[in-house]
Design a protein around this motif. Structure first.
Motif, short mmCIF file in Angstrom:
data_model
loop_
_atom_site.label_atom_id
_atom_site.label_comp_id
_atom_site.label_asym_id
_atom_site.label_seq_id
_atom_site.Cartn_x
_atom_site.Cartn_y
_atom_site.Cartn_z
N ASP A 37 48.59 -11.59 113.39
CA ASP A 37 48.92 -10.69 112.29
C ASP A 37 50.41 -10.73 112.00
O ASP A 37 50.84 -10.89 110.86
CB ASP A 37 48.51 -9.25 112.62
N HIS A 38 51.23 -10.56 113.05
CA HIS A 38 52.69 -10.44 112.90
C HIS A 38 53.42 -11.41 113.81
O HIS A 38 52.97 -11.69 114.92
CB HIS A 38 53.15 -9.02 113.21
N ALA A 39 54.57 -11.87 113.35
CA ALA A 39 55.43 -12.76 114.12
C ALA A 39 56.68 -12.00 114.54
O ALA A 39 57.50 -11.66 113.69
CB ALA A 39 55.83 -13.97 113.28
N GLN A 40 56.78 -11.71 115.80
CA GLN A 40 57.95 -10.98 116.29
C GLN A 40 58.73 -11.84 117.27
O GLN A 40 58.12 -12.35 118.21
CB GLN A 40 57.52 -9.67 116.97
N PRO A 41 60.02 -12.07 117.12
CA PRO A 41 60.90 -11.53 116.09
C PRO A 41 60.78 -12.27 114.76
O PRO A 41 61.06 -11.73 113.70
CB PRO A 41 62.28 -11.71 116.69
N ASN A 42 60.35 -13.56 114.79
CA ASN A 42 60.11 -14.32 113.56
C ASN A 42 59.12 -15.43 113.89
O ASN A 42 58.78 -15.65 115.05
CB ASN A 42 61.41 -14.87 112.97
N ALA A 43 58.65 -16.14 112.89
CA ALA A 43 57.60 -17.13 113.09
C ALA A 43 58.02 -18.25 114.04
O ALA A 43 57.24 -18.65 114.90
CB ALA A 43 57.15 -17.71 111.75
N LEU A 44 59.23 -18.74 113.91
CA LEU A 44 59.65 -19.85 114.77
C LEU A 44 59.75 -19.43 116.23
O LEU A 44 59.25 -20.12 117.12
CB LEU A 44 60.97 -20.43 114.28
N GLU A 45 60.36 -18.29 116.47
CA GLU A 45 60.48 -17.81 117.87
C GLU A 45 59.12 -17.49 118.47
O GLU A 45 58.85 -17.80 119.62
CB GLU A 45 61.41 -16.60 117.95
N ARG A 46 58.27 -16.87 117.69
CA ARG A 46 56.93 -16.54 118.18
C ARG A 46 56.13 -17.82 118.43
O ARG A 46 55.41 -17.93 119.41
CB ARG A 46 56.21 -15.63 117.18
N ALA A 47 56.27 -18.80 117.54
CA ALA A 47 55.57 -20.08 117.72
C ALA A 47 56.02 -20.77 119.00
O ALA A 47 55.20 -21.36 119.71
CB ALA A 47 55.80 -20.98 116.51
N LYS A 48 57.30 -20.69 119.32
CA LYS A 48 57.79 -21.28 120.57
C LYS A 48 57.12 -20.63 121.77
O LYS A 48 56.75 -21.31 122.73
CB LYS A 48 59.31 -21.14 120.66
N PHE A 49 56.99 -19.30 121.73
CA PHE A 49 56.32 -18.59 122.81
C PHE A 49 54.85 -19.02 122.92
O PHE A 49 54.35 -19.33 123.99
CB PHE A 49 56.40 -17.08 122.60
N ILE A 50 54.15 -19.05 121.79
CA ILE A 50 52.74 -19.43 121.77
C ILE A 50 52.56 -20.87 122.23
O ILE A 50 51.63 -21.19 122.97
CB ILE A 50 52.13 -19.21 120.36
N PHE A 51 53.45 -21.75 121.83
CA PHE A 51 53.42 -23.15 122.23
C PHE A 51 53.37 -23.26 123.75
O PHE A 51 52.54 -24.00 124.31
CB PHE A 51 54.67 -23.86 121.68
N THR A 52 54.22 -22.51 124.41
CA THR A 52 54.26 -22.51 125.88
C THR A 52 53.04 -21.81 126.45
O THR A 52 52.40 -22.30 127.38
CB THR A 52 55.55 -21.83 126.37
N HIS A 53 52.70 -20.66 125.88
CA HIS A 53 51.60 -19.83 126.40
C HIS A 53 50.26 -20.55 126.33
O HIS A 53 49.40 -20.35 127.19
CB HIS A 53 51.56 -18.52 125.62
N LEU A 54 50.06 -21.40 125.32
CA LEU A 54 48.80 -22.14 125.16
C LEU A 54 48.84 -23.50 125.86
O LEU A 54 47.93 -24.31 125.70
CB LEU A 54 48.47 -22.32 123.68
N ASP A 55 49.90 -23.77 126.60
CA ASP A 55 50.05 -25.02 127.37
C ASP A 55 50.07 -26.27 126.49
O ASP A 55 49.68 -27.36 126.94
CB ASP A 55 48.96 -25.15 128.44
N ILE A 56 50.54 -26.14 125.29
CA ILE A 56 50.61 -27.31 124.40
C ILE A 56 51.60 -28.34 124.95
O ILE A 56 51.41 -29.54 124.79
CB ILE A 56 50.94 -26.88 122.96
N ALA A 57 52.63 -27.87 125.64
CA ALA A 57 53.64 -28.77 126.20
C ALA A 57 53.14 -29.52 127.43
O ALA A 57 53.87 -30.33 127.99
CB ALA A 57 54.90 -27.98 126.55
#
Length: 149
Positions: A37-57
């Motif tokens: 729903d929301h990107a906190q603090p912004n889409a790029l920073e949230r995407a970086k967190f999700i990238f790591t959290h979903l083990d994409i790296a």
């Protein structure tokens, strides 16, 4: 405004997942779509967190891509892992972003995602071709939704 989980119909979700599967047919690269729903603090920073959290790296060749969409904030981001960023032209993600943004401005979000996925898949195929007997689907093709904070 619909929530992230209700943003796309079942038919649209299936179309997006099919686009991921099609894009990954000829590449060892992995593409993941994540909605919130929301990107906190912004889409790029949230995407970086999700990238790591979903083990994409953690893909073997570091060739995972995340397409992140915060539906209520009208923000999105595209992240490629280090293996991809070393291989593709410097402005590659800008071209994908601009194409997707054109669709999004018209309210055609599923087509925008599908086109962005197709474009990413074309580059992945060029730089990370599929290797029979060696490659496996390292990430689920399903759309993921908010996971953690």
């Amino acid at each position: 405004m619909p929530t992230a989980e209700s943003f796309f119909s079942e038919e649209q979700r299936a179309r997006i997942v099919d686009a991921i599967r099609e894009a990954e047919l000829n590449t060892s690269g992995e593409i993941k779509v994540h909605l919130e729903d929301h990107a906190q603090p912004n889409a790029l920073e949230r995407a970086k967190f999700i990238f790591t959290h979903l083990d994409i790296a953690k893909t073997e060749l570091r060739n995972g891509v995340l397409i992140y969409l915060a539906v209520k904030d009208h923000q999105f981001a595209i992240l490629g892992d280090s293996g991809i960023d070393k291989a593709v032209p410097i402005d590659f993600w800008d071209e994908v972003r601009n194409t997707m943004q054109d669709y999004f401005r018209k309210g055609d979000f599923d087509s925008g995602l599908c086109e962005g996925i197709r474009m990413a898949g074309e580059q992945l195929k060029h730089y990370f071709p599929y290797q029979h007997g060696k490659d496996s689907n390292e990430l689920s093709d399903d759309i993921s939704f908010r996971k953690g904070r």
